[in-house]
Motif scaffolding. Sequence first.
Motif, PDB file in Angstrom:
ATOM      1  N   GLY A  17      95.077  59.138   6.688  1.00  0.00           N
ATOM      2  CA  GLY A  17      95.889  58.004   6.446  1.00  0.00           C
ATOM      3  C   GLY A  17      95.724  57.068   7.416  1.00  0.00           C
ATOM      4  N   ASN A  18      95.101  57.536   8.377  1.00  0.00           N
ATOM      5  CA  ASN A  18      94.990  56.525   9.752  1.00  0.00           C
ATOM      6  C   ASN A  18      93.578  55.977   9.827  1.00  0.00           C
ATOM      7  OD1 ASN A  18      97.716  56.873  10.679  1.00  0.00           O
ATOM      8  ND2 ASN A  18      97.193  58.770  11.594  1.00  0.00           N
ATOM      9  N   ILE A  19      93.759  54.534  10.578  1.00  0.00           N
ATOM     10  CA  ILE A  19      92.342  53.938  10.951  1.00  0.00           C
ATOM     11  C   ILE A  19      92.341  53.905  12.464  1.00  0.00           C
ATOM     12  CG2 ILE A  19      91.088  51.738  10.809  1.00  0.00           C
ATOM     13  CD1 ILE A  19      92.620  51.175   8.316  1.00  0.00           C
ATOM     14  N   CYS A  20      91.243  54.484  13.003  1.00  0.00           N
ATOM     15  CA  CYS A  20      91.210  54.590  14.523  1.00  0.00           C
ATOM     16  C   CYS A  20      90.165  53.700  14.906  1.00  0.00           C
ATOM     17  CB  CYS A  20      91.274  55.996  15.086  1.00  0.00           C
ATOM     18  SG  CYS A  20      91.355  56.295  16.876  1.00  0.00           S
ATOM     19  N   LEU A  21      90.483  52.664  15.739  1.00  0.00           N
ATOM     20  CA  LEU A  21      89.445  51.904  16.363  1.00  0.00           C
ATOM     21  C   LEU A  21      88.889  52.620  17.669  1.00  0.00           C
ATOM     22  CD1 LEU A  21      87.774  49.305  16.876  1.00  0.00           C
ATOM     23  CD2 LEU A  21      89.898  48.401  17.524  1.00  0.00           C
ATOM     24  N   ILE A  22      87.805  52.873  17.931  1.00  0.00           N
ATOM     25  CA  ILE A  22      87.204  53.252  19.069  1.00  0.00           C
ATOM     26  C   ILE A  22      86.751  51.841  19.866  1.00  0.00           C
ATOM     27  CG2 ILE A  22      85.730  54.584  20.366  1.00  0.00           C
ATOM     28  CD1 ILE A  22      87.578  56.356  18.863  1.00  0.00           C
ATOM     29  N   SER A  23      87.212  51.796  21.042  1.00  0.00           N
ATOM     30  CA  SER A  23      86.999  50.328  21.730  1.00  0.00           C
ATOM     31  C   SER A  23      86.142  50.765  22.745  1.00  0.00           C
ATOM     32  CB  SER A  23      87.977  49.511  22.056  1.00  0.00           C
ATOM     33  OG  SER A  23      87.835  48.415  23.007  1.00  0.00           O
ATOM     34  N   ALA A  24      84.933  50.350  23.037  1.00  0.00           N
ATOM     35  CA  ALA A  24      84.013  50.723  24.540  1.00  0.00           C
ATOM     36  C   ALA A  24      83.136  49.653  24.606  1.00  0.00           C
ATOM     37  CB  ALA A  24      83.421  52.061  24.039  1.00  0.00           C
ATOM     38  N   VAL A  25      82.645  49.571  26.044  1.00  0.00           N
ATOM     39  CA  VAL A  25      81.442  48.775  25.999  1.00  0.00           C
ATOM     40  C   VAL A  25      80.275  49.181  25.731  1.00  0.00           C
ATOM     41  CG1 VAL A  25      82.804  47.563  28.089  1.00  0.00           C
ATOM     42  CG2 VAL A  25      81.308  49.611  28.312  1.00  0.00           C
TER      43      VAL A  25
ATOM     44  N   LYS B  51      86.421  43.585  17.490  1.00  0.00           N
ATOM     45  CA  LYS B  51      87.744  44.287  17.896  1.00  0.00           C
ATOM     46  C   LYS B  51      88.949  43.772  17.453  1.00  0.00           C
ATOM     47  CE  LYS B  51      90.416  46.036  21.894  1.00  0.00           C
ATOM     48  NZ  LYS B  51      90.617  46.110  22.961  1.00  0.00           N
ATOM     49  N   SER B  52      89.096  42.267  17.673  1.00  0.00           N
ATOM     50  CA  SER B  52      90.385  41.628  17.396  1.00  0.00           C
ATOM     51  C   SER B  52      90.536  42.023  15.783  1.00  0.00           C
ATOM     52  CB  SER B  52      90.202  40.132  18.005  1.00  0.00           C
ATOM     53  OG  SER B  52      89.174  39.494  17.432  1.00  0.00           O
ATOM     54  N   ASP B  53      89.726  41.640  15.207  1.00  0.00           N
ATOM     55  CA  ASP B  53      89.609  41.575  13.664  1.00  0.00           C
ATOM     56  C   ASP B  53      90.238  43.287  13.110  1.00  0.00           C
ATOM     57  OD1 ASP B  53      88.670  39.385  13.621  1.00  0.00           O
ATOM     58  OD2 ASP B  53      86.613  39.495  12.836  1.00  0.00           O
ATOM     59  N   VAL B  54      89.543  44.313  13.579  1.00  0.00           N
ATOM     60  CA  VAL B  54      89.670  45.588  13.157  1.00  0.00           C
ATOM     61  C   VAL B  54      90.909  45.890  13.990  1.00  0.00           C
ATOM     62  CG1 VAL B  54      88.841  48.030  13.333  1.00  0.00           C
ATOM     63  CG2 VAL B  54      87.413  46.255  13.414  1.00  0.00           C
ATOM     64  N   ALA B  55      91.520  45.489  15.032  1.00  0.00           N
ATOM     65  CA  ALA B  55      92.864  45.762  15.541  1.00  0.00           C
ATOM     66  C   ALA B  55      93.792  45.609  14.657  1.00  0.00           C
ATOM     67  CB  ALA B  55      92.995  45.103  16.972  1.00  0.00           C
ATOM     68  N   VAL B  56      93.781  44.577  13.813  1.00  0.00           N
ATOM     69  CA  VAL B  56      94.835  44.179  12.920  1.00  0.00           C
ATOM     70  C   VAL B  56      95.054  45.247  11.919  1.00  0.00           C
ATOM     71  CG1 VAL B  56      95.475  42.609  11.106  1.00  0.00           C
ATOM     72  CG2 VAL B  56      94.042  41.597  13.235  1.00  0.00           C
ATOM     73  N   ILE B  57      94.059  46.044  11.479  1.00  0.00           N
ATOM     74  CA  ILE B  57      94.302  46.968  10.512  1.00  0.00           C
ATOM     75  C   ILE B  57      94.353  48.465  11.079  1.00  0.00           C
ATOM     76  CG2 ILE B  57      93.094  45.563   8.492  1.00  0.00           C
ATOM     77  CD1 ILE B  57      90.643  47.772   9.096  1.00  0.00           C
ATOM     78  N   ALA B  58      94.103  48.106  12.500  1.00  0.00           N
ATOM     79  CA  ALA B  58      94.010  49.894  12.962  1.00  0.00           C
ATOM     80  C   ALA B  58      95.316  50.452  13.039  1.00  0.00           C
ATOM     81  CB  ALA B  58      93.047  49.953  14.474  1.00  0.00           C
ATOM     82  N   THR B  59      95.359  51.760  12.904  1.00  0.00           N
ATOM     83  CA  THR B  59      96.793  52.315  13.130  1.00  0.00           C
ATOM     84  C   THR B  59      96.982  53.131  14.523  1.00  0.00           C
ATOM     85  OG1 THR B  59      95.929  54.092  11.868  1.00  0.00           O
ATOM     86  CG2 THR B  59      97.697  52.743  10.926  1.00  0.00           C
ATOM     87  N   ARG B  60      95.602  53.265  15.136  1.00  0.00           N
ATOM     88  CA  ARG B  60      95.484  53.801  16.434  1.00  0.00           C
ATOM     89  C   ARG B  60      94.198  52.973  16.890  1.00  0.00           C
ATOM     90  NH1 ARG B  60      99.223  55.698  14.838  1.00  0.00           N
ATOM     91  NH2 ARG B  60     100.188  58.004  14.822  1.00  0.00           N
TER      92      ARG B  60
END
Length: 205
Positions: free
Chosen positions: A26-34, A183-192
Amino acid sequence: MIEVNQLSLVTRVPILNDFSYQFKTGNICLISAVNGSGKTTFFRALTNLIKHKHGTIRFDGQPFKKEKQAVFFYETPDWLDGNLSGLDYLKFVQRQWRSPRNLNEEINFWKMADYIRLPIKKYSLGMKQHLVIAMYFCSNATYLIMDEISNGLDEESRKRLYDRIKDAAVNEQKCVIISSHYKSDVAVIATRILHLENQKIIAES
């Protein structure tokens, strides 16, 4: 739920040190990394493509090999065989994951009808990316691990993708783990949102 407990990863250099986390359905987790920090290596470890000596990874309490059909990960369109067609791949995924998904609906949703029967060597980058995305949803897997899945997509296609991911998480209780240059686009839908840096993955507060 994916339970990661005290996971450490080392390739040529240390990637991750003593990471524990629960990725819930039920979650969308965005992994942010260089680039080069190890997120793809982490995804490979989750799906048993590389071995890890320290820590455990469990899918609904089971090791990956016992829950393969609950997980879908396709790292890059470079894995595609240019002599096969997109339809060959969708049929294979449907069969191997024992999925009830309607292939024609997926083909039409991603606007692939004009080329889905052509050999993949004739596909553009965007066409290949649409195929890979369709493979994820055709699998009907509970755990969708997406590495830079929006590469090669135009703005309209990215919006369709993010809307579909959100729907899958909310209405189908999928667990989506995703990395993206957008990242900014996905962050809108990410729950984590988790940040991978200096061998640590830290949750954004």
